[in-house]
Scaffold this motif. Structure first.
Motif, PDB file in Angstrom:
ATOM      1  N   LEU A   1      24.963 -13.528 -35.419  1.00 32.95           N
ATOM      2  CA  LEU A   1      23.728 -13.134 -34.748  1.00 32.95           C
ATOM      3  C   LEU A   1      23.101 -14.339 -34.045  1.00 32.95           C
ATOM      4  O   LEU A   1      23.036 -15.444 -34.609  1.00 32.95           O
TER       5      LEU A   1
ATOM      6  N   LEU B   1      24.286 -19.362 -33.164  1.00 34.03           N
ATOM      7  CA  LEU B   1      24.692 -18.117 -33.826  1.00 34.03           C
ATOM      8  C   LEU B   1      24.949 -18.381 -35.296  1.00 34.03           C
ATOM      9  O   LEU B   1      25.615 -19.362 -35.661  1.00 34.03           O
TER      10      LEU B   1
ATOM     11  N   GLY C   1      24.653 -11.091 -30.171  1.00 35.75           N
ATOM     12  CA  GLY C   1      25.537 -11.656 -31.175  1.00 35.75           C
ATOM     13  C   GLY C   1      26.985 -11.433 -30.779  1.00 35.75           C
ATOM     14  O   GLY C   1      27.292 -10.944 -29.682  1.00 35.75           O
TER      15      GLY C   1
END
Length: 620
Positions: free
Chosen positions: A54, A61, A150
């Motif tokens: 994500l 991320l 994501g």
């Protein structure tokens, strides 16, 4: 058989895909949605491991969810890969629709970067489409506006083969639905956080309002909230109990008022000059019973973020006791402690407030300057009226030379309480002996005083004066009357000296002398108008300032005051004493100082005393 069974395989895959997509919408939180996305890949798309990476607020991320391998989850969950490393991955290898496949032959260069990785050992089949443990397949998750939410990474297909066209299509469809679910979950999460934050803010606001209410209602000093702006500006909206008690008014009645309705008329200017924000003022407010109380007002503004300042919060502190002490101190500084009359300093202040520099040397006023020396040099014909009154009972009671056994002047012998008859009240009119203080023209004739609208001298603003605040454009010049006409009025200065007072002090003591001074002060005060000033200059000397009198009226006033003084005065025990009084009348005039005017009246009084033989000084 394989060709005939392909449609059935796809139908089964669609059913599984529909099932896992439906599960995406059942998750309640963002964390549950992310885990459901990872679980759906394992359950319905034929991969053994799936991870959801994500995008964080800083762009990097984080591994937010992982399914299929507890060992991989333990090693990778929560780890972060930089945005740059992920951007590199999404631009390498082969593009399969919206997917990105990096074969092991190219992916070896990624082994040392910062993106969390997990490779499952497995047997490599000898087929061109066999899945290699080092192969990588990514499905970017984009929002409807193209924003990268994501990356869904999958590994180890159950059939050991790279996904075909149908498998890639199913993964792309799933990634699209997963992105929608994540967007919705993020929106719900943001809304929930906003609701929680709003609820906390409302709780804090309620707590603040309750705290303010309690501080407002139970404050020991008065507090009020008033409107700002509009037609109802200043109207009181709330008043606490302390303010209601201070003013003796119920809270419901206070809402009908503003502070401008309650302030003392003399303090309305002070209230209007008080600024809204941070303004302070000391003024008087009306109580319900009609009395006034001294308060200190301090203003602050209760602001509304959207509409700007809306309410005025006013703190009202009772300073009545402090003001009473200040007034007492000021009264003590300006009044005689024995008689309560204004003292010499206060007398000079009040007299000087009526004077200005007009006519003094260098003032540029026609007719020359008026000075005190000329007044004294030219004698009684020029400067004031002098009148001497001795008590003179028998052989010079003004000096109180004869006393009986009980100390009563002029006593008639042992056993008697009779007091020597005091002089009859003076009834003959004073003979005017001076024309007053006025300018002299160069030819020696009496000149009309400048200013006051008299012919030849228009009224002019005064640049400066002896009295504070009296030298401005609104100053009215003061001059002695020239005659007894209806318009000939002035400020009379009556200088009074008691005759025979020293003998009372010598024979009866200072307590008796003090009693005489107090009684004389009372009689003088009772014999003048409310706006006249009776002051004690010092010792047995008093001065009366009487404005708006003509010459004959001033003489009549001196007669009345002398007649009020000469009756006997009771002292300690059953004793009574008498004093006489000598008066000198001077007139205030712009161009003279207060000291010069007092000296002139004083000299007139002593000139009159010395002009008569002590044994023939008239009492009437």
């Amino acid at each position: 058989m394989e060709t005939e069974s392909e449609p059935y395989v796809r139908l089964a895959s669609l059913r599984q895909l529909h099932h896992v997509v439906a599960g995406l919408n059942t998750a309640r939180s963002l964390a549950d949605t992310l885990q459901t996305v990872a679980d759906g890949v394992v359950e319905g798309l034929g991969f053994e491991i799936a991870a959801v990476n994500l995008v964080r607020a800083d762009g990097d991320l984080v591994v937010a969810a992982l399914a299929g391998s507890p060992a991989a989850e333990a090693m990778m969950a929560g780890r972060v890969g930089s945005r740059a490393s992920w951007e590199r991955r999404l631009t390498m290898g082969e593009q399969w629709g919206s997917l990105r496949f990096i074969p092991y032959t190219e992916g070896w260069v990624l082994d040392e970067d910062d993106v969390p990785q997990w490779h499952t050992p497995s047997v490599i089949a000898d087929r061109p489409d066999a899945w290699h443990p080092m192969d990588r397949l990514f499905a970017p998750l984009h929002a409807s506006d193209g924003e990268l939410l994501g990356v869904l990474s999958v590994d180890k297909p159950r059939n050991g083969r790279r996904p075909g066209a149908w498998g890639c299509e199913a993964l792309q469809m799933y990634a699209s639905q997963a992105a929608i679910a994540i967007s919705n979950a993020r929106l719900r999460s943001n809304m929930q956080r906003a609701l929680v934050r709003l609820e906390r803010e409302q709780q804090a606001l309620r707590a603040s309002e309750e705290s303010f209410r309690q501080a407002f209602e139970y404050a020991p000093s008065g507090m009020a909230v008033a409107e700002m702006g509009g037609d109802q500006h200043g109207r009181l909206l709330r008043s606490n109990d302390a303010l209601c008690r201070l003013l003796g008014r119920p809270a419901a009645a206070m809402r009908r008022y503003s502070f401008s309705d309650l302030v003392h008329p003399d303090d309305i200017g002070t209230l209007l000059r008080t600024s809204a924000a941070g303004g302070r003022a000391e003024l008087r407010l009306a109580r319900r019973d009609g009395s006034y109380v001294w308060v200190s007002l301090r203003n602050s503004v209760v602001a509304d973020a959207a509409d700007g300042p809306r309410y005025l919060l006013t703190h009202v502190e009772d300073i009545e006791e402090r003001k009473r002490h200040e007034l007492q101190l000021a009264h003590r500084a300006s009044h005689d402690s024995l008689t309560g009359l204004p003292n010499a300093a206060e007398l000079r202040t009040r007299l000087g407030a009526r004077l200005c520099d007009l006519g003094r040397a260098g003032a540029g006023v026609p007719g020359g300057a008026v000075g005190a020396e000329g007044a004294f040099d030219e004698g009684a014909e020029r400067f004031g009226d002098g009148f001497g009154f001795g008590a003179d009972p028998g052989a010079g009671a003004a000096e109180f030379g004869d006393f009986d056994a009980r100390g009563i002047p002029g006593g008639s012998g042992p056993g008697t309480e009779a007091v020597e008859p005091y002089p009859e009240p003076f009834t003959e009119p004073f003979t005017e002996s001076f024309s007053g203080l006025s300018a002299v023209a160069p030819d020696g004739r009496q000149a009309a005083p400048p200013g006051n609208g008299l012919p030849g001298f228009p009224a002019v603003p005064v640049p400066g004066g002896h009295g504070a605040g009296q030298g401005g454009a609104h100053h009215v010049h003061t001059f002695p009357p020239e005659g007894d006409g209806p318009g000939e009025k002035g400020l009379a200065v009556l200088f009074c000296d008691l005759d025979g007072f020293k003998s009372i002090n010598d024979h009866y003591g200072h307590n008796a002398g003090d009693a005489v001074l107090v009684e004389v002060a009372r009689r003088l005060s009772a014999g003048v108008r409310d706006d006249d000033t009776v002051a004690r200059l010092g010792g047995d000397e008093f001065v009366v300032l009487a404005d708006g009198l003509g010459r004959s009226e001033a003489e009549d006033l001196a007669v009345r005051l002398r007649n009020a003084i000469i009756p006997p005065i009771a002292i300690e025990g059953a004793r009574s004493v008498q004093v006489g009084a000598s008066f000198g009348i001077g007139w205030a005039a712009c161009g003279l100082t207060a000291e010069e005017i007092l000296q002139s009246a004083d000299q007139r009084m002593y000139v009159e005393k010395r002009s008569r033989a002590k044994g023939h000084r008239r009492a009437g």
